[in-house]
Write a protein that holds these residues in place. Structure first.
Motif, PDB file in Angstrom:
ATOM      1  N   LYS A 134       0.894  -1.179   0.108  1.00 19.24           N
ATOM      2  CA  LYS A 134      -0.096   0.006  -0.100  1.00 19.24           C
ATOM      3  C   LYS A 134       0.861   0.915   0.027  1.00 19.24           C
ATOM      4  N   SER A 135       1.806   1.173   0.859  1.00 19.83           N
ATOM      5  CA  SER A 135       2.786   2.563   0.852  1.00 19.83           C
ATOM      6  C   SER A 135       3.531   2.790  -0.343  1.00 19.83           C
ATOM      7  N   ILE A 136       4.063   1.696  -1.087  1.00 17.27           N
ATOM      8  CA  ILE A 136       4.607   1.745  -2.267  1.00 17.27           C
ATOM      9  C   ILE A 136       3.856   2.252  -3.349  1.00 17.27           C
ATOM     10  N   GLU A 137       2.675   1.710  -3.382  1.00 18.11           N
ATOM     11  CA  GLU A 137       1.534   2.256  -4.346  1.00 18.11           C
ATOM     12  C   GLU A 137       1.010   3.670  -4.027  1.00 18.11           C
ATOM     13  N   LEU A 138       0.912   4.119  -2.880  1.00 20.63           N
ATOM     14  CA  LEU A 138       0.857   5.773  -2.525  1.00 20.63           C
ATOM     15  C   LEU A 138       1.879   6.424  -2.911  1.00 20.63           C
ATOM     16  N   ILE A 139       3.093   6.061  -2.506  1.00 21.33           N
ATOM     17  CA  ILE A 139       4.198   6.771  -3.121  1.00 21.33           C
ATOM     18  C   ILE A 139       4.281   7.043  -4.602  1.00 21.33           C
ATOM     19  N   SER A 140       4.208   5.747  -5.361  1.00 23.22           N
ATOM     20  CA  SER A 140       4.308   5.889  -6.859  1.00 23.22           C
ATOM     21  C   SER A 140       2.967   7.082  -7.180  1.00 23.22           C
ATOM     22  N   ARG A 141       2.064   6.963  -6.756  1.00 26.64           N
ATOM     23  CA  ARG A 141       0.689   7.737  -7.056  1.00 26.64           C
ATOM     24  C   ARG A 141       1.167   9.273  -6.995  1.00 26.64           C
ATOM     25  N   SER A 142       1.761   9.460  -5.638  1.00 23.13           N
ATOM     26  CA  SER A 142       2.093  10.762  -5.439  1.00 23.13           C
ATOM     27  C   SER A 142       3.167  11.422  -6.117  1.00 23.13           C
ATOM     28  N   TYR A 143       4.340  10.552  -6.062  1.00 27.39           N
ATOM     29  CA  TYR A 143       5.483  11.190  -6.377  1.00 27.39           C
ATOM     30  C   TYR A 143       6.113  10.624  -7.844  1.00 27.39           C
ATOM     31  N   GLY A 144       5.502   9.460  -8.167  1.00 27.44           N
ATOM     32  CA  GLY A 144       6.027   8.866  -9.584  1.00 27.44           C
ATOM     33  C   GLY A 144       5.200   9.640 -10.797  1.00 27.44           C
ATOM     34  N   GLU A 145       5.322   9.147 -12.047  1.00 28.85           N
ATOM     35  CA  GLU A 145       4.615   9.530 -13.173  1.00 28.85           C
ATOM     36  C   GLU A 145       3.668   8.836 -13.662  1.00 28.85           C
ATOM     37  N   TYR A 146       2.589   9.206 -14.206  1.00 26.13           N
ATOM     38  CA  TYR A 146       1.409   8.067 -14.663  1.00 26.13           C
ATOM     39  C   TYR A 146       2.056   7.472 -16.034  1.00 26.13           C
ATOM     40  N   ILE A 147       1.877   6.400 -16.274  1.00 27.63           N
ATOM     41  CA  ILE A 147       2.521   5.729 -17.273  1.00 27.63           C
ATOM     42  C   ILE A 147       1.629   4.722 -18.167  1.00 27.63           C
ATOM     43  N   ASP A 148       0.411   4.224 -17.558  1.00 29.96           N
ATOM     44  CA  ASP A 148      -0.309   3.549 -18.604  1.00 29.96           C
ATOM     45  C   ASP A 148      -1.542   2.933 -17.746  1.00 29.96           C
ATOM     46  N   THR A 149      -2.558   2.713 -18.512  1.00 25.84           N
ATOM     47  CA  THR A 149      -3.674   2.071 -17.712  1.00 25.84           C
ATOM     48  C   THR A 149      -3.946   0.684 -18.195  1.00 25.84           C
ATOM     49  N   GLU A 170       6.858  14.372   6.659  1.00 27.37           N
ATOM     50  CA  GLU A 170       6.015  14.260   7.301  1.00 27.37           C
ATOM     51  C   GLU A 170       4.824  13.736   6.512  1.00 27.37           C
ATOM     52  N   ASP A 171       4.827  14.331   5.202  1.00 31.53           N
ATOM     53  CA  ASP A 171       3.684  13.924   4.152  1.00 31.53           C
ATOM     54  C   ASP A 171       4.071  12.397   3.999  1.00 31.53           C
ATOM     55  N   LEU A 172       5.037  12.043   3.829  1.00 32.80           N
ATOM     56  CA  LEU A 172       5.517  10.433   3.704  1.00 32.80           C
ATOM     57  C   LEU A 172       4.932   9.690   4.772  1.00 32.80           C
ATOM     58  N   GLU A 173       5.316  10.310   5.971  1.00 32.43           N
ATOM     59  CA  GLU A 173       4.694   9.245   7.409  1.00 32.43           C
ATOM     60  C   GLU A 173       3.486   9.328   7.572  1.00 32.43           C
ATOM     61  N   LYS A 174       2.817  10.536   7.117  1.00 30.01           N
ATOM     62  CA  LYS A 174       1.161  10.507   7.505  1.00 30.01           C
ATOM     63  C   LYS A 174       0.442   9.984   6.477  1.00 30.01           C
ATOM     64  N   ASN A 175       0.734  10.576   5.231  1.00 24.24           N
ATOM     65  CA  ASN A 175      -0.418  10.251   4.027  1.00 24.24           C
ATOM     66  C   ASN A 175       0.122   9.215   3.242  1.00 24.24           C
ATOM     67  N   HIS A 176       1.436   8.708   3.337  1.00 24.07           N
ATOM     68  CA  HIS A 176       1.825   7.412   2.866  1.00 24.07           C
ATOM     69  C   HIS A 176       2.014   6.303   3.638  1.00 24.07           C
ATOM     70  N   LYS A 177       1.734   6.410   4.983  1.00 18.76           N
ATOM     71  CA  LYS A 177       1.673   5.448   6.105  1.00 18.76           C
ATOM     72  C   LYS A 177       2.932   4.703   6.163  1.00 18.76           C
ATOM     73  N   VAL A 178       4.293   5.207   6.004  1.00 19.86           N
ATOM     74  CA  VAL A 178       5.314   4.431   6.216  1.00 19.86           C
ATOM     75  C   VAL A 178       5.858   4.942   7.670  1.00 19.86           C
ATOM     76  N   GLY A 179       5.296   5.656   8.391  1.00 17.40           N
ATOM     77  CA  GLY A 179       5.425   6.013   9.902  1.00 17.40           C
ATOM     78  C   GLY A 179       7.097   6.634   9.992  1.00 17.40           C
TER      79      GLY A 179
END
Length: 297
Positions: A134-149, A170-179
């Motif tokens: 879940k964390s990796i998915e959230l990080i990719s959505r926020s900080y990565g680039e859209y590639i394909d559907t 703090e954004d990573l910690e709270k919103n991306h659940k990595v603590g």
DNA sequence: GTCCAGGCTTTCC
DNA sequence: GGAAAGCCTGGA
């Protein structure tokens, strides 16, 4: 190789492909971005390409790809140049491994991207697989680039070290659940951005040397560095010892409360250059059996 | 120098 | 309520 390649309709088909079982490969804990579809196939993104993989009888079908990408990207990613029958034959001389291989006969060790693997396994510490994903998915959505559907699902690249070096802790910690791991992620990314550690140089180092270098990153200790070496830098003799591997090693080979260093020494002596493969079969086996829960004092 | 206890975010079972 | 693909810090 022991198979025939067929290309048609944006698909690559490997006929009579042995030692390739998607469930075993994608659910043995080495990769966190494979999404299982309703038909049992798996989809993921790697190097800016989205691919879907499915076993159909004796064949393995790769969808949404072509011959060129298959040869340039996926052949290496799926470790297709390696003879897993030979590895299994060698490891099966040990009765425990022989049994473990029956469970995870289709396991392969993927060759993944170093930076993504470093961050993924920093996140994995004291964590659970569903939450890591879940964390990796959230990080990719926020900080990565859209590639394909693909099949109605959007895929985003994993961000570069330059991007994560400037991320808000703090954004990573709270919103991306990595603590508490958030500061490790940002500081590790900064060290790479500043050129303090050159990742490419690790390919040519020994496993022990690579481990020393990787442990300089915050959040990277013995276990996480072993994972990085095995899953991204092609170090086949790395032997990551997590709670499951510790339990199964103690259950079958050693006494309880054996120190990690002693388990490590034992494994390297017993499995040698194939320790990394042994670890993957054992990990999958331990989780399937639930070893340790019943064995616990 | 090594070893070990305690703390750490949050979710899942 | 305990456990989870562990690591860091401080003290003995």
């Amino acid at each position: 190789m022991n198979y025939k390649i067929i290309e048609k309709d944006n698909k690559i088909i490997l006929k009579d492909m042995k030692n390739f079982e998607p469930k075993h490969i994608f659910e043995c804990g080495q990769a966190f971005r494979w999404h299982v579809e309703e038909d049992g196939s798996y989809t993921a993104i790697h190097k800016g390409k989205v691919i879907n993989v499915k076993r159909e009888g004796r064949d393995v079908v790769f969808s949404n790809t072509n011959r060129s990408d298959f040869e340039n990207i996926w052949f290496n990613y799926f470790d297709l140049g390696r003879d897993y029958s030979k590895i299994k034959e060698e490891l099966s001389k040990d009765s425990v491994l022989k049994e473990a291989i029956k469970f995870g006969q289709g396991i392969r060790i993927l060759n993944q991207e170093p930076f993504e693997i470093i961050i993924s396994f920093i996140i994995s510490a004291n964590n659970q697989i569903p939450r890591i994903k879940k964390s990796i998915e959230l990080i990719s959505r926020s900080y990565g680039e859209y590639i394909d559907t693909y099949n109605g699902r959007k895929y985003f690249s994993f961000p570069t070290h330059d991007i994560l070096a400037d991320a808000d802790i703090e954004d990573l910690e709270k919103n991306h659940k990595v603590g508490y791991r958030a500061k490790y992620i940002v500081n590790t990314s900064k060290m790479i951005k500043q050129g303090k550690i050159d990742l490419d140089s690790i390919y040519s180092l020994s496993t022990a040397e690579g481990q020393e270098k990787l442990k300089k990153f915050p959040g990277v200790g013995p276990k996480v560095s072993s994972c990085i070496l095995l899953f991204a830098f092609n170090k086949d003799n790395a032997f990551p010892i997590d709670i499951w591997v510790k339990r199964i090693m103690e259950y079958f080979y050693l006494e309880e409360d054996t120190k990690l260093k002693d388990i490590s020494k034992f494994a390297n002596k017993k499995f040698g250059d194939l320790a990394g493969f042994a670890q993957q079969y054992l990990f999958y086996y331990a989780r399937e059996l639930g070893v340790g829960k019943k064995n616990k004092r």
